[in-house]
Design a protein around this motif. Structure first.
Motif, PDB file in Angstrom:
ATOM      1  N   GLN A  69       0.823  -1.216   0.000  1.00 13.20           N
ATOM      2  CA  GLN A  69       0.000   0.000   0.000  1.00 13.20           C
ATOM      3  C   GLN A  69       0.856   1.263   0.000  1.00 13.20           C
ATOM      4  OE1 GLN A  69      -3.272  -2.090   2.864  1.00 13.20           O
ATOM      5  NE2 GLN A  69      -2.845   0.041   3.239  1.00 13.20           N
ATOM      6  N   ASP A  70       1.908   1.275   0.792  1.00 17.21           N
ATOM      7  CA  ASP A  70       2.748   2.467   0.879  1.00 17.21           C
ATOM      8  C   ASP A  70       3.335   2.817  -0.482  1.00 17.21           C
ATOM      9  OD1 ASP A  70       2.253   2.811   3.550  1.00 17.21           O
ATOM     10  OD2 ASP A  70       4.136   1.917   4.239  1.00 17.21           O
ATOM     11  N   GLY A  71       3.859   1.804  -1.172  1.00 14.16           N
ATOM     12  CA  GLY A  71       4.445   2.046  -2.490  1.00 14.16           C
ATOM     13  C   GLY A  71       3.414   2.506  -3.500  1.00 14.16           C
ATOM     14  N   LEU A  72       2.237   1.908  -3.456  1.00 14.56           N
ATOM     15  CA  LEU A  72       1.167   2.277  -4.377  1.00 14.56           C
ATOM     16  C   LEU A  72       0.645   3.685  -4.089  1.00 14.56           C
ATOM     17  CD1 LEU A  72      -0.936   1.651  -6.571  1.00 14.56           C
ATOM     18  CD2 LEU A  72      -2.306   0.501  -4.800  1.00 14.56           C
ATOM     19  N   PHE A  73       0.350   3.965  -2.832  1.00 16.05           N
ATOM     20  CA  PHE A  73      -0.184   5.281  -2.472  1.00 16.05           C
ATOM     21  C   PHE A  73       0.820   6.385  -2.772  1.00 16.05           C
ATOM     22  CE2 PHE A  73      -3.024   3.220   1.022  1.00 16.05           C
ATOM     23  CZ  PHE A  73      -3.920   2.821   0.043  1.00 16.05           C
ATOM     24  N   GLN A  74       2.107   6.128  -2.509  1.00 15.92           N
ATOM     25  CA  GLN A  74       3.131   7.129  -2.792  1.00 15.92           C
ATOM     26  C   GLN A  74       3.206   7.420  -4.285  1.00 15.92           C
ATOM     27  OE1 GLN A  74       7.041   6.301  -1.212  1.00 15.92           O
ATOM     28  NE2 GLN A  74       8.018   7.858  -2.482  1.00 15.92           N
ATOM     29  N   THR A  75       3.151   6.377  -5.096  1.00 21.67           N
ATOM     30  CA  THR A  75       3.226   6.539  -6.550  1.00 21.67           C
ATOM     31  C   THR A  75       2.069   7.383  -7.063  1.00 21.67           C
ATOM     32  OG1 THR A  75       4.339   4.389  -6.772  1.00 21.67           O
ATOM     33  CG2 THR A  75       3.304   5.303  -8.760  1.00 21.67           C
ATOM     34  N   ILE A  76       0.868   7.106  -6.575  1.00 19.12           N
ATOM     35  CA  ILE A  76      -0.305   7.851  -7.029  1.00 19.12           C
ATOM     36  C   ILE A  76      -0.271   9.287  -6.523  1.00 19.12           C
ATOM     37  CG2 ILE A  76      -2.822   8.021  -6.872  1.00 19.12           C
ATOM     38  CD1 ILE A  76      -2.913   4.956  -6.863  1.00 19.12           C
ATOM     39  N   SER A  77       0.097   9.488  -5.268  1.00 20.47           N
ATOM     40  CA  SER A  77       0.098  10.852  -4.712  1.00 20.47           C
ATOM     41  C   SER A  77       1.163  11.729  -5.357  1.00 20.47           C
ATOM     42  CB  SER A  77       0.300  10.810  -3.192  1.00 20.47           C
ATOM     43  OG  SER A  77       1.569  10.287  -2.862  1.00 20.47           O
ATOM     44  N   GLU A  78       2.318  11.155  -5.723  1.00 21.90           N
ATOM     45  CA  GLU A  78       3.362  11.935  -6.398  1.00 21.90           C
ATOM     46  C   GLU A  78       2.926  12.362  -7.796  1.00 21.90           C
ATOM     47  OE1 GLU A  78       7.406  10.070  -4.305  1.00 21.90           O
ATOM     48  OE2 GLU A  78       6.783   9.405  -6.310  1.00 21.90           O
ATOM     49  N   GLY A  79       2.166  11.508  -8.462  1.00 25.74           N
ATOM     50  CA  GLY A  79       1.601  11.858  -9.757  1.00 25.74           C
ATOM     51  C   GLY A  79       2.585  11.931 -10.913  1.00 25.74           C
ATOM     52  N   LYS A  80       3.785  11.401 -10.742  1.00 29.68           N
ATOM     53  CA  LYS A  80       4.798  11.482 -11.798  1.00 29.68           C
ATOM     54  C   LYS A  80       4.636  10.366 -12.831  1.00 29.68           C
ATOM     55  CE  LYS A  80       8.233  11.406  -8.885  1.00 29.68           C
ATOM     56  NZ  LYS A  80       9.600  11.419  -8.324  1.00 29.68           N
ATOM     57  N   VAL A  81       4.230   9.202 -12.368  1.00 26.43           N
ATOM     58  CA  VAL A  81       4.080   8.042 -13.257  1.00 26.43           C
ATOM     59  C   VAL A  81       2.706   7.426 -13.001  1.00 26.43           C
ATOM     60  CG1 VAL A  81       5.047   5.833 -14.007  1.00 26.43           C
ATOM     61  CG2 VAL A  81       6.570   7.628 -13.152  1.00 26.43           C
ATOM     62  N   LEU A  82       1.746   7.779 -13.847  1.00 27.30           N
ATOM     63  CA  LEU A  82       0.368   7.307 -13.691  1.00 27.30           C
ATOM     64  C   LEU A  82      -0.134   6.743 -15.014  1.00 27.30           C
ATOM     65  CD1 LEU A  82      -1.173  10.337 -11.734  1.00 27.30           C
ATOM     66  CD2 LEU A  82      -0.291   8.209 -10.761  1.00 27.30           C
ATOM     67  N   THR A  83      -1.085   5.831 -14.926  1.00 27.39           N
ATOM     68  CA  THR A  83      -1.717   5.317 -16.139  1.00 27.39           C
ATOM     69  C   THR A  83      -2.689   6.359 -16.700  1.00 27.39           C
ATOM     70  OG1 THR A  83      -3.314   4.188 -14.710  1.00 27.39           O
ATOM     71  CG2 THR A  83      -1.474   2.876 -15.559  1.00 27.39           C
ATOM     72  N   GLN A  84      -3.116   6.157 -17.941  1.00 28.18           N
ATOM     73  CA  GLN A  84      -3.914   7.169 -18.632  1.00 28.18           C
ATOM     74  C   GLN A  84      -5.255   7.444 -17.971  1.00 28.18           C
ATOM     75  OE1 GLN A  84      -4.260   6.438 -22.849  1.00 28.18           O
ATOM     76  NE2 GLN A  84      -2.064   6.034 -23.088  1.00 28.18           N
ATOM     77  N   ASP A  85      -5.860   6.434 -17.379  1.00 29.15           N
ATOM     78  CA  ASP A  85      -7.195   6.608 -16.805  1.00 29.15           C
ATOM     79  C   ASP A  85      -7.210   7.544 -15.610  1.00 29.15           C
ATOM     80  OD1 ASP A  85      -5.725   4.434 -15.570  1.00 29.15           O
ATOM     81  OD2 ASP A  85      -7.518   4.049 -14.375  1.00 29.15           O
ATOM     82  N   ILE A  86      -6.049   7.783 -14.994  1.00 29.53           N
ATOM     83  CA  ILE A  86      -5.993   8.684 -13.837  1.00 29.53           C
ATOM     84  C   ILE A  86      -5.079   9.886 -14.112  1.00 29.53           C
ATOM     85  CG2 ILE A  86      -6.694   7.040 -12.083  1.00 29.53           C
ATOM     86  CD1 ILE A  86      -3.773   6.492 -11.449  1.00 29.53           C
ATOM     87  N   GLY A  87      -4.975  10.245 -15.393  1.00 30.70           N
ATOM     88  CA  GLY A  87      -4.319  11.493 -15.738  1.00 30.70           C
ATOM     89  C   GLY A  87      -2.877  11.431 -16.173  1.00 30.70           C
ATOM     90  N   GLY A  88      -2.320  10.239 -16.336  1.00 29.91           N
ATOM     91  CA  GLY A  88      -0.926  10.123 -16.743  1.00 29.91           C
ATOM     92  C   GLY A  88      -0.780   9.581 -18.156  1.00 29.91           C
ATOM     93  N   SER A  89       0.413   9.123 -18.467  1.00 25.19           N
ATOM     94  CA  SER A  89       0.681   8.554 -19.793  1.00 25.19           C
ATOM     95  C   SER A  89       1.484   7.265 -19.705  1.00 25.19           C
ATOM     96  CB  SER A  89       1.447   9.577 -20.647  1.00 25.19           C
ATOM     97  OG  SER A  89       2.679   9.931 -20.017  1.00 25.19           O
TER      98      SER A  89
END
Length: 347
Positions: free
Chosen positions: A311-331
């Protein structure tokens, strides 16, 4: 930030001090984006050195009793959705699998995540859906050419079972309110039987607020004022509707975790069960739902430390917003998103 996912009330492994026993589980990749997101999940589980190993069951034939027996020999499974024809062919293999495994309760946990922009914030709803009865009983026949009957089955015993599970889960997770969703104003006998069972169980939990709401109104209320809901319990079809609505409110079908749970087995899969054939094989799938399902699975196996690391790794990745999938605003691709999660876990 939500630190802990659901505590379960059935089939948990007994906790042992210093327990390092490797848990052997089944893995059912399924169809559509299933193999991609399951691969992401196993990569992350490997990165955190979770003491689990999988027996992969590809091209699952739910009518093969030996295969079902093999799955049931394990305490749990991680699963992608199995594809099937729409409007023709045999009944849903997903429904049949749940019946054969007797996983009577489906739990979908929808909650807001920092870093995912949505219309509403601070949502945290647990949807508990009866899994084996209702309109999904699979009893259909043509009584006359062009006239089809589809039989909805509601039993007091099945309703009592799901009601007890809902209130017990609410109690274990310090939830304050349970809402029963129904259509008993029209289906007075079927949904009336469901309500009768839930009301009986509600009397046993006087510290938990209980209310009832018609499915039409509940759908509107969930989109306009989702904060009024805490735990909802409902028959099969209504659970599918409400689960999808609240999952959309927190970011979409790739976000929410889920589990189908019974007395002897737990089947973990994304909360909204989307096969997403349109993006299958393109590396576009968001594995967040199945990763959170994997964290739920780790808690179910009494491995909370590993669940926290995931969870920590996942939540950190999403909150940082640097590497996201397209459905949540990334590429990012599924693989790139997964690699970023692993990198954050290993920091």
């Amino acid at each position: 930030m939500l630190r802990h996912l659901i505590r379960f009330s059935s089939t948990c492994f007994p906790q042992k001090p210093g327990d390092s026993v490797i848990r052997k589980l089944a893995l059912i990749p399924g169809d559509g984006i299933g193999p991609e997101i399951c691969s992401a999940a196993t990569d992350v589980l490997s990165a955190i050195h979770a003491p689990v190993v999988f027996d992969t069951i590809s091209n699952l034939n739910v009518n093969d009793d030996e295969v079902i027996k093999k799955i049931k020999s394990y305490p749990a499974a991680l699963k992608g959705t199995i594809g099937h024809l729409i409007g023709e062919g045999a009944g849903s293999p997903n429904v049949l699998l749940r019946k054969k495994l007797d996983v009577y309760a489906h739990v979908c946990h929808a909650f807001s995540l920092k870093g995912i922009k949505t219309r509403h914030d601070n949502i945290n709803v647990i949807v508990i859906r009866e899994n084996l009865e209702g309109e999904y009983s699979g009893l259909e026949h043509e009584v006359y050419p062009g006239v089809v009957e589809s039989i909805k089955v509601i039993t007091y015993a099945g309703s009592l079972k799901i009601a007890k599970y809902a209130f017990e889960l609410a109690y274990l997770n310090n939830r304050k309110k349970v809402t029963a969703i129904h259509k008993a104003n029209i289906m007075k006998k079927a949904d009336g039987e469901f309500l009768k069972a839930v009301r009986q169980v509600a009397k046993e939990y006087p510290t938990i607020q209980y209310q009832e709401m018609i499915i039409d109104n509940a759908s509107m209320q969930m989109t306009s004022n989702p904060w009024q809901f805490d735990v909802v319990v409902l028959p099969n079809l209504y659970g599918s509707i409400i689960g999808n609505i609240v999952s959309f409110l927190v970011g979409g079908p790739g976000i929410t975790p889920g589990v189908n749970i019974g007395n002897d087995f737990a089947l973990f899969e994304p909360g909204t069960r989307h096969i997403a054939k349109d993006i299958a094989g393109k590396g576009l799938a968001n594995p967040t739902g199945i990763l959170l399902s994997s964290a739920m699975m780790l808690r179910h196996l009494n491995l909370p430390h590993f669940a926290e690391r995931l969870q920590d790794g996942l939540f950190q990745t999403i909150s940082e917003g640097k590497v996201l999938t397209q459905d949540i605003g990334g590429s990012a691709t599924t693989y790139e998103f997964t690699r970023e999660i692993i990198k954050n876990i290993q920091k």
